[in-house]
Design a protein around this motif. Structure first.
Motif, short mmCIF file in Angstrom:
data_model
loop_
_atom_site.label_atom_id
_atom_site.label_comp_id
_atom_site.label_asym_id
_atom_site.label_seq_id
_atom_site.Cartn_x
_atom_site.Cartn_y
_atom_site.Cartn_z
N GLU A 356 55.16 31.00 36.43
CA GLU A 356 53.93 31.01 35.94
C GLU A 356 52.54 30.57 36.49
OE1 GLU A 356 53.29 33.60 34.00
OE2 GLU A 356 55.26 34.63 33.87
N GLU A 357 53.05 29.36 36.53
CA GLU A 357 51.92 28.85 37.50
C GLU A 357 51.74 28.90 38.98
OE1 GLU A 357 49.86 23.52 37.14
OE2 GLU A 357 52.24 24.29 37.86
N LEU A 358 53.12 28.64 39.62
CA LEU A 358 53.00 28.89 40.82
C LEU A 358 52.38 30.53 41.08
CD1 LEU A 358 53.06 29.37 43.65
CD2 LEU A 358 55.87 30.21 43.32
N ARG A 359 52.37 31.47 40.04
CA ARG A 359 52.90 33.07 39.96
C ARG A 359 50.45 32.65 40.39
NH1 ARG A 359 54.48 37.98 37.22
NH2 ARG A 359 52.84 39.80 37.50
N GLU A 360 50.34 32.20 39.48
CA GLU A 360 48.65 31.83 39.63
C GLU A 360 48.37 31.53 40.42
OE1 GLU A 360 45.69 29.73 36.33
OE2 GLU A 360 47.56 29.22 35.60
N ALA A 361 48.46 30.56 41.04
CA ALA A 361 47.71 29.94 42.60
C ALA A 361 48.29 31.34 43.37
CB ALA A 361 49.48 28.27 42.51
N LEU A 362 48.79 31.93 43.59
CA LEU A 362 49.34 33.29 44.77
C LEU A 362 47.96 33.96 44.33
CD1 LEU A 362 53.39 33.16 44.60
CD2 LEU A 362 51.75 32.74 46.79
N THR A 363 47.93 34.60 43.05
CA THR A 363 47.11 35.43 42.82
C THR A 363 45.45 34.60 43.18
OG1 THR A 363 48.69 35.75 40.73
CG2 THR A 363 46.39 37.04 40.46
N THR A 364 45.46 33.62 43.10
CA THR A 364 44.04 33.24 43.49
C THR A 364 44.13 33.05 44.78
OG1 THR A 364 44.01 31.50 41.29
CG2 THR A 364 42.01 31.07 43.40
N ALA A 365 44.96 32.37 45.76
CA ALA A 365 44.72 32.70 47.06
C ALA A 365 45.13 34.28 47.72
CB ALA A 365 46.39 31.95 47.77
N ALA A 366 45.55 34.69 46.75
CA ALA A 366 45.66 37.05 46.74
C ALA A 366 44.44 36.99 47.06
CB ALA A 366 46.61 37.72 46.01
N SER A 367 43.00 37.18 45.87
CA SER A 367 42.26 36.83 45.40
C SER A 367 40.69 37.15 46.62
CB SER A 367 41.88 36.49 44.42
OG SER A 367 41.21 35.12 44.72
N ARG A 368 41.50 35.67 47.56
CA ARG A 368 40.62 35.72 49.50
C ARG A 368 40.67 36.23 49.32
NH1 ARG A 368 41.75 28.27 47.53
NH2 ARG A 368 41.44 28.24 45.77
N ARG A 369 39.07 36.43 50.52
CA ARG A 369 39.58 37.26 52.20
C ARG A 369 40.67 36.35 52.79
NH1 ARG A 369 33.46 40.28 52.32
NH2 ARG A 369 34.37 41.08 50.73
N GLY A 370 41.07 37.46 53.72
CA GLY A 370 41.45 36.41 55.17
C GLY A 370 43.17 35.53 54.90
N GLY A 371 44.41 36.25 55.01
CA GLY A 371 45.01 35.55 55.02
C GLY A 371 45.70 35.96 53.98
N ALA A 372 45.45 36.84 52.98
CA ALA A 372 45.56 36.20 51.52
C ALA A 372 47.42 37.43 51.73
CB ALA A 372 44.96 38.05 50.80
N PRO A 373 47.86 36.04 51.05
CA PRO A 373 49.28 36.75 50.66
C PRO A 373 50.30 37.92 50.21
CG PRO A 373 49.21 35.00 49.09
CD PRO A 373 47.84 34.83 49.69
N ARG A 374 50.99 38.88 50.44
CA ARG A 374 51.97 38.92 49.26
C ARG A 374 52.87 38.12 48.78
NH1 ARG A 374 50.76 43.19 53.48
NH2 ARG A 374 49.97 44.41 53.25
N ALA A 375 53.27 38.39 47.33
CA ALA A 375 54.55 37.28 46.95
C ALA A 375 55.08 38.25 45.58
CB ALA A 375 54.16 36.75 46.44
N ALA A 376 56.31 38.71 46.10
CA ALA A 376 57.45 39.33 45.30
C ALA A 376 58.63 37.76 44.79
CB ALA A 376 58.07 40.50 45.56
N ALA A 377 59.08 38.28 43.47
CA ALA A 377 59.57 36.66 42.73
C ALA A 377 61.02 37.44 42.38
CB ALA A 377 59.39 36.70 41.71
N GLY A 378 62.11 37.01 43.09
CA GLY A 378 63.39 37.89 42.22
C GLY A 378 63.48 37.73 40.64
N ALA A 379 64.61 38.48 40.30
CA ALA A 379 65.10 37.55 39.06
C ALA A 379 65.49 36.67 38.69
CB ALA A 379 66.18 39.09 38.52
N PRO A 380 64.98 35.83 37.67
CA PRO A 380 65.85 34.47 36.78
C PRO A 380 67.36 34.91 37.29
CG PRO A 380 65.10 35.44 35.58
CD PRO A 380 64.60 36.31 36.24
N GLY A 381 67.50 33.26 37.65
CA GLY A 381 69.03 33.18 37.90
C GLY A 381 69.92 31.84 38.07
N GLU A 382 70.69 31.89 37.70
CA GLU A 382 71.33 30.43 38.07
C GLU A 382 71.11 30.07 39.86
OE1 GLU A 382 71.94 28.42 35.76
OE2 GLU A 382 71.36 30.15 34.65
#
Length: 515
Positions: A356-382
């Motif tokens: 959740e903390e990484l997601r918030e950081a990625l979302t903040t980065a994606a809201s900025r212009r220039g080099g905004a990332p796309r990110a997708a997380a797989g399902a949790p697992g061992e």
């Protein structure tokens, strides 16, 4: 590994006394202060300082909360009540008593110094390279002033003793492990970093109006490359002899930094290769957990695409993004590059260092212009199942890259609707279902006359009995929708009252749209 006992032994019995230390205490990572009345955020392995604890009840509560969050030890001043000791024993957390007359601020500096020194000693560096903290002490004795050794990003690598004789700017630098942004701005406005990049032997910065003491700074270079700098807090202008002696120490520090960099790069490459093995399903899970310092809990693999750069600077953009999203995160995510993407592995939990903390950081980065990332997380697992989580992250990221979804950051489990349609459409497209029946005539008519019949039929079937909603999706008037539907039914004979016909058509249209 830095243990609680090694920290207590290094600080010495004058200041610290270990009341109880379990044999399975976690390795010490950092120092945090439990402010009175404030929320407590502890990372695994932290030393928790019970500042301004008012009584045994508060102390026992702090011990329990710290243990729940994986702290290595709780440090309290006397008297330490029997109830607090029982709470520590029950919770399985180490309990250390601090001498009553000890200043908490000085203890923080001392503990940080000890932790950095122990960590530096525990690295498998060239034995001749020495201890960077001892080197800082040696340089401080030469210039007769407290010294910090910093990298090119103003991060503190080591510092000497006597930092309590400095100013608030230096204290903030030691506490935060880097020069604070406002202090950086003041030095930058004076041209300090411009002078460092030009390679002057020493730079003197006079005292500032805000109380910041003078600085004597020397760049650390080797072969023309700037590796870092040394900063001494001085009382005033320094004699040429002292300044020259300070500068003469730079080549020795440069050698140490080069050895340190080589060692760090080798470790980073080994860790990156091991993580790639985990993502590809060819690494031993137990070895990965131990060497990558992954906790025994479900993790997610996050696939991150950085946009806005070409092949020459794409790697730099990915590394810059990793630095940016790590700012303020409780623990830097385990990450590597693979096939042009950045992959991070994070625990599937809220709080510091989690998804959740990484997601918030990625979302903040994606809201900025220039080099905004796309990110997708797989399902949790061992740990042993992370290769499957990586494939899921890749599949979800594919939907974002194709702009099938509007989001910039998503999880595999959240995208199940789109994934179901996409997988079904891909299978249907492989079976060439769109070539069956009269749909081909509508598609051919659209290609020549641009009537939009296929899109109209798709939205009409998606919104059964609600022409207004279908019209909104098409951005046309409902009457225009009805007119189009009447004309397309004149063009091809379709019994839209037959549920099987509607189901077959939506299957064909989904195959066209989602495959």
């Amino acid at each position: 590994m830095v243990s609680v006992r090694s920290v207590v032994d290094r600080v010495g019995p004058t200041l610290l006394h270990a009341l109880q230390v379990p044999d399975d205490s976690p390795a010490v990572a950092d120092v945090v202060i439990a402010e009175p009345g404030g929320s407590l955020t502890v990372a695994a392995g932290d030393l928790v300082l019970g500042v301004a604890i008012t009584g045994p009840d508060d102390a026992a509560q702090l011990v329990k909360r710290s243990a729940e969050q994986g702290a290595a030890a709780v440090l309290l001043k006397p008297p330490v009540a029997a109830a607090v000791k029982r709470a520590a024993k029950t919770s399985g957390v180490a309990l250390v008593q601090v001498h009553a007359a000890t200043s908490w601020a000085q203890l923080v500096w001392l503990l940080r110094t000890v932790l950095d020194a122990l960590a530096d000693e525990s690295e498998d560096l060239d034995p001749g390279s020495g201890d960077l903290f001892r080197l800082a002490d040696a340089v401080a004795s030469v210039v007769d002033a407290p010294v910090t050794i910093e990298d090119t990003n103003s991060r503190v690598l080591a510092y000497s003793a006597r930092q309590d004789l400095t100013d608030p700017a230096r204290v903030a630098t030691i506490m935060g492990r880097r020069i604070p942004d406002d202090v950086l701005a003041r030095f930058r406005s004076r041209g300090v970093f411009r002078e460092l990049s030009r390679g002057r032997q020493t730079i003197f910065v006079p005292a500032q109006r805000d109380g910041t003491l003078p600085r004597l700074i020397v760049p650390i270079r080797m072969g023309g490359e700037l590796l870092g700098s040394m900063w001494a807090v001085v009382a005033g202008p320094v004699s040429d002899e002292r300044a020259a002696a300070f500068a003469d120490a730079a080549p020795v520090v440069a050698l140490h930094l080069l050895r340190r960099r080589a060692h760090t790069d080798a470790q980073r490459r080994a860790s990156a290769e091991l993580l790639r093995g985990v993502l590809e399903g060819r690494a031993n899970p137990r070895k990965a957990m131990a060497e990558l310092d992954l906790s025994d809990e479900p993790h997610r693999v996050v696939a991150i695409e950085v946009t806005g750069g070409d092949g020459r600077d794409a790697e730099g953009l990915r590394l810059a993004l990793l630095e940016r999203i790590s700012q303020g995160i409780g623990r830097r995510p385990v990450a590597t590059e693979l096939a042009g993407l950045l992959y991070a592995v994070v625990p599937d939990r809220p709080g510091p260092g989690g998804w959740e903390e990484l997601r918030e950081a990625l979302t903040t980065a994606a809201s900025r212009r220039g080099g905004a990332p796309r990110a997708a997380a797989g399902a949790p697992g061992e740990i042993g199942d992370l290769s499957a989580s990586r494939l899921q992250a890749d599949e979800a990221l594919g939907l974002l890259r194709a702009e099938i979804l509007d989001e910039r950051v998503i999880t595999f489990d959240e995208a199940w609707t789109a994934l179901t349609l996409h997988r079904g459409a891909t299978a249907a497209a492989g079976a060439k279902v769109a070539e069956l029946g009269p749909l081909g005539a509508l598609r051919a008519h659209d290609e020549t006359g641009k009537a939009g019949y296929v899109e109209t039929l798709y939205e009409w079937l998606r919104h059964p009995g609600d022409p207004r909603a279908a019209a909104r999706e098409l951005r046309i008037h409902p009457n225009t929708l009805r007119y189009r539907m009447r004309k397309l039914l004149e063009l091809v004979p379709l019994d839209l009252d037959d549920p099987d016909v509607r189901l077959a058509l939506i299957t064909q249209l989904v195959a066209l749209r989602w495959s």
